[in-house]
Design an enzyme around this catalytic site. Structure first.
Site, PDB file in Angstrom:
ATOM      1  N   GLU A 262       0.845  -1.197   0.000  1.00 14.57           N
ATOM      2  CA  GLU A 262       0.000   0.000   0.000  1.00 14.57           C
ATOM      3  C   GLU A 262       0.877   1.243   0.000  1.00 14.57           C
ATOM      4  O   GLU A 262       1.832   1.344   0.775  1.00 14.57           O
ATOM      5  CB  GLU A 262      -0.902   0.071   1.253  1.00 14.57           C
ATOM      6  CG  GLU A 262      -2.027  -0.930   1.300  1.00 14.57           C
ATOM      7  CD  GLU A 262      -2.912  -0.724   2.531  1.00 14.57           C
ATOM      8  OE1 GLU A 262      -3.056   0.443   2.973  1.00 14.57           O
ATOM      9  OE2 GLU A 262      -3.421  -1.713   3.048  1.00 14.57           O
ATOM     10  N   GLU A 316     -13.886   6.122  -1.574  1.00 16.09           N
ATOM     11  CA  GLU A 316     -14.831   5.291  -0.814  1.00 16.09           C
ATOM     12  C   GLU A 316     -15.535   6.136   0.241  1.00 16.09           C
ATOM     13  O   GLU A 316     -14.948   6.515   1.245  1.00 16.09           O
ATOM     14  CB  GLU A 316     -14.071   4.131  -0.159  1.00 16.09           C
ATOM     15  CG  GLU A 316     -13.342   3.256  -1.164  1.00 16.09           C
ATOM     16  CD  GLU A 316     -12.352   2.325  -0.499  1.00 16.09           C
ATOM     17  OE1 GLU A 316     -12.786   1.365   0.160  1.00 16.09           O
ATOM     18  OE2 GLU A 316     -11.138   2.591  -0.628  1.00 16.09           O
ATOM     19  N   LYS A 319     -15.886   5.161   4.321  1.00 14.78           N
ATOM     20  CA  LYS A 319     -14.745   4.996   5.221  1.00 14.78           C
ATOM     21  C   LYS A 319     -14.800   6.047   6.316  1.00 14.78           C
ATOM     22  O   LYS A 319     -15.225   7.183   6.097  1.00 14.78           O
ATOM     23  CB  LYS A 319     -13.435   5.118   4.443  1.00 14.78           C
ATOM     24  CG  LYS A 319     -13.201   3.995   3.439  1.00 14.78           C
ATOM     25  CD  LYS A 319     -11.779   3.981   2.932  1.00 14.78           C
ATOM     26  CE  LYS A 319     -10.835   3.508   4.016  1.00 14.78           C
ATOM     27  NZ  LYS A 319      -9.460   3.341   3.525  1.00 14.78           N
ATOM     28  N   GLU A 325      -9.148   9.839   4.071  1.00 13.91           N
ATOM     29  CA  GLU A 325      -9.440   8.407   3.951  1.00 13.91           C
ATOM     30  C   GLU A 325     -10.469   8.116   2.861  1.00 13.91           C
ATOM     31  O   GLU A 325     -10.487   7.025   2.298  1.00 13.91           O
ATOM     32  CB  GLU A 325      -9.953   7.860   5.279  1.00 13.91           C
ATOM     33  CG  GLU A 325      -8.900   7.773   6.363  1.00 13.91           C
ATOM     34  CD  GLU A 325      -7.847   6.726   6.051  1.00 13.91           C
ATOM     35  OE1 GLU A 325      -8.207   5.646   5.553  1.00 13.91           O
ATOM     36  OE2 GLU A 325      -6.661   6.996   6.292  1.00 13.91           O
TER      37      GLU A 325
END
Length: 471
Positions: A262, A316, A319, A325
């Site tokens: 990541e 997203e 989240k 985030e």
């Protein structure tokens, strides 16, 4: 990034390269408006993606990848490690239901045993990690898949006790004997690799006063020198990875490969999240892709091409945490790009980003440069009175060990023979010697950083200052 695995699915897509490294992208599923797994499979194929990593074994995703030729890494989540470590029968059943049932039509090539296990104290799965890895491996042996499917476990970058300078990288002592050494032994015995999650954005967000943005974004910069070995780093990413290599070498596991599972940069964040912007996200991810696909390793492992996974495929909206985030995505949920960056070698032909040299002389932790990011900055004297200027000049040429030979009587920069000119030369010499760290241009308030050549300086003084600028 600490991800709640029981509610998140992340796919990592590799873009293979013959002579360079591999770049991937995480596909998180914590969004209420994301496309179906079958649409995602088509998107991955359209982008030339042939490898995907999941954070679970979602049947819809496994089925959508069947027959696509995309290679998968599946994950047994942290909350299942207890069962996998305690009962061999559970490991057999898990492998049978989640791997054997789909293989080989769905090309599962590896299994991640948990994710950032050390980060989740509530789950407290650290002590179950190694037994779980061994039991899952034994199940693969039973089904005769151990030669084609590898096991590993992604660790957070926070597993490091020290990351600066890179050559002094070390792991947290409390993790070494109980879990890291046994895991490294397992990876070595099975021919696998260490997975690690590394985010230069986190370091920049918390230390933007001492980390240069250009250094964090792979843009042109003079580099940072590791004081221990003289290696010059031109990116925070390379410096972070070499800190991991140094930590592994210190434990005598320098033969184990490393994969960055990541990394990424958000296109938006909260007001206090310095650096989170569309422009910076495009610069980081685009320049990282170029840096990886064009080949070459880090200064400590120059021959080892990198494998890197970008976070994330989509923004997203479900989240939690800070605003960043929810804004790591390369694509919006409607599958339109958030910004345009290359994904393949062919795409690089039209990419206008920049990438500095990978190695040269360099350091493991970034030091912020004064200035506007162009690489042009100098430290000069303020009009603060003779006492402060003389005190700063004495320090720079004395304890500071700046190179002041050029302002001695008869030397090339002695003229103009004024205290302000000599102080400016000495301050700048020290500033450049210290890698243009912001803290290196103060001298008790007697100095400041400039990014343009001031018209009030004489031509000779300008020439002397420019001659001392770090190239």
């Amino acid at each position: 990034m600490a991800t709640l695995l029981y509610i998140s699915l992340v796919l990592l897509a590799f873009f293979s390269l013959t002579d360079g490294g591999s770049v991937g992208v995480n596909y998180g599923r914590l969004g209420g408006d994301l496309p179906s797994a079958f649409k995602v499979a088509k998107l991955l194929k359209s982008q030339g993606i042939d490898r995907v990593r999941m954070f679970d074994t979602d049947p819809a995703v496994l089925k959508s990848m069947s027959g696509t030729g995309i290679k998968l890494t599946v994950t047994i989540p942290n909350e299942l490690l207890y069962a996998a470590s305690r009962r061999q029968s559970f490991a057999y059943a898990w492998v049978r239901q989640n791997v054997v049932a789909y293989y080989p039509n769905t090309q599962i090539e590896s299994i991640a045993i948990g994710n950032e296990v050390f980060v989740f104290p509530k789950i407290n799965a650290t002590r179950f990690l190694i037994p779980a890895m061994k039991n899952i491996h034994q199940a693969l042996v039973y089904y005769k898949l151990d030669s084609v499917i590898k096991l590993s476990s992604p660790i957070a970058y926070s597993a490091l006790q020290n990351s600066y300078p890179s050559s002094s990288g070390s792991f947290k002592p409390e993790l070494i004997e109980p879990v890291l050494k046994p895991m490294f032994e397992f990876l070595r015995e099975t021919g696998s690799y260490l997975m690690v999650n590394a985010y230069p954005f986190f370091a920049y967000r918390s230390n933007s006063d001492v980390i240069a943005l250009d250094y964090a974004l792979f843009r042109e910069n003079p580099g940072v020198v590791d004081p221990n070995n003289g290696v010059r780093y031109f990116s925070l990413f390379d410096a972070q990875i070499d800190a991991l290599f140094a930590a592994m070498t210190a434990l005598k596991y320098d033969d184990i490969p490393l994969v960055v599972t990541e990394t990424g940069w958000p296109s938006k964040g909260d007001k206090n999240e310095t650096g989170a912007s569309l422009e910076n996200a495009a610069a980081y991810n685009g320049n990282l892709i170029k840096r990886v696909l064009t080949g070459g390793g880090t200064p400590l492992r120059p021959q080892a091409n990198l494998t890197v996974f970008l976070f994330a495929l989509f923004n997203e909206n479900k989240k939690g945490g800070p605003g960043s985030e929810r804004n790591y995505g390369l694509f919006y949920p409607n599958m339109v790009k958030v910004y345009n960056i290359p994904f393949t070698v062919e795409d690089l032909k039209n990419f206008r980003g920049e990438i500095p040299p990978v190695r040269g002389g360099g350091s493991s932790d970034p030091v912020k440069r004064g200035g506007n990011g162009s690489g042009r900055s100098w430290c000069v004297a303020k009009d603060v009175g003779k006492d402060k200027l003389q005190s700063g000049l004495d320090y720079a040429c004395g304890e500071g060990r700046a190179d002041c030979r050029a302002i001695q009587p008869g030397a090339k920069c002695y003229d103009p023979n004024t205290l302000e000119a000599h102080a400016s030369f000495a301050f700048n010499s020290y500033y450049q010697k210290m890698g243009r760290a912001a803290s290196a241009c103060d001298f008790d308030g007697a100095a400041y950083v400039i990014t343009e050549q001031p018209s009030t300086f004489s031509f000779k003084l300008l020439a002397c200052l420019i001659s001392k600028r770090v190239k």
